[in-house]
Design a protein around this motif. Structure first.
Motif: not given
Length: 220
Positions: A69-70, A43-45, A98-101, A76-77
């Protein structure tokens, strides 16, 4: 994906296709990151590969089950949660943050829930990103053709068929079955009947609010 062999406990992945069509219809350019297994690292990749998009949309994995799990994986990131879970049906496990902005909308995994939440949350986000002014939901009213029981604490969006009665009034018939996995009934629907939380039982002939599908024609 369509055409692949279906194994035990698997369904055809229709959500990515319907969402891509939805985004394109609203003027966006859909970019698919692919299907992710129930694995946090995977998922992270996939999420990391979406760098540069204007809006990140996920589908599935945002409820409270063992394989949802999302939210935890992306945290984590640096995923920042704005809100999670809505008192609505279908579509309770919706997630926004927001994910990384980058703005992120985490849609439910059930196919009907995905499309209904796209209408309610993804459409206004796309309209805002594209510069649409004062974009609003297409809502009106219609006369109920059948009785409905009282509602619970969640706001309902009932897939329904619209007709024109002999007196010229729009008449709406919610489908008896509203299971959120049944895409066929969504394809046959003309609109959604909106039932507020704790709405009392109503009889046929009651005027109820409805939400039209974008660009849908009214019955003649």
């Amino acid at each position: 994906m369509p055409g692949d062999a279906i194994g035990p406990h698997q369904i055809v992945s229709s959500n990515s296709l319907s969402l891509a069509a939805f985004v394109a219809a609203r003027g966006g350019v859909p970019i698919s990151a692919g299907n992710a297994p129930d694995d946090p690292a995977a998922l992270r990749r996939l999420a990391a590969a979406t760098t540069g998009v204007d809006l990140l949309v996920t589908t599935g994995g945002v409820s409270v089950g063992e394989h949802d799990l999302v939210r935890e994986a992306l945290a984590v990131d640096g995923f920042e949660l704005d809100f999670w879970q809505i008192a609505m049906r279908p579509g309770k496990p919706l997630m926004v943050g927001r994910y990384r902005g980058t703005p992120l909308i985490g849609l439910p995994g059930n196919p009907v829930s995905t499309v209904v939440c796209a209408l309610l949350f993804l459409k206004p986000a796309l309209d805002r990103l594209s510069g649409a002014v004062a974009a609003t939901e297409a809502r009106s009213t219609a006369r109920l053709g059948v009785a409905l029981p009282k509602n619970d604490r969640r706001q309902d969006y009932l897939r329904s068929r619209l007709t024109r009665a002999a007196d010229g009034t729009l008449e709406v018939f919610p489908f008896e079955v509203q299971d959120s996995s049944m895409m066929r009934l969504l394809a046959e629907a003309d609109c959604l009947v909106v039932r507020p939380p704790h709405a009392p039982a109503v009889v046929a002939g009651t005027i109820v609010p409805i939400m039209h599908f974008p660009d849908a024609a009214l019955p003649i």
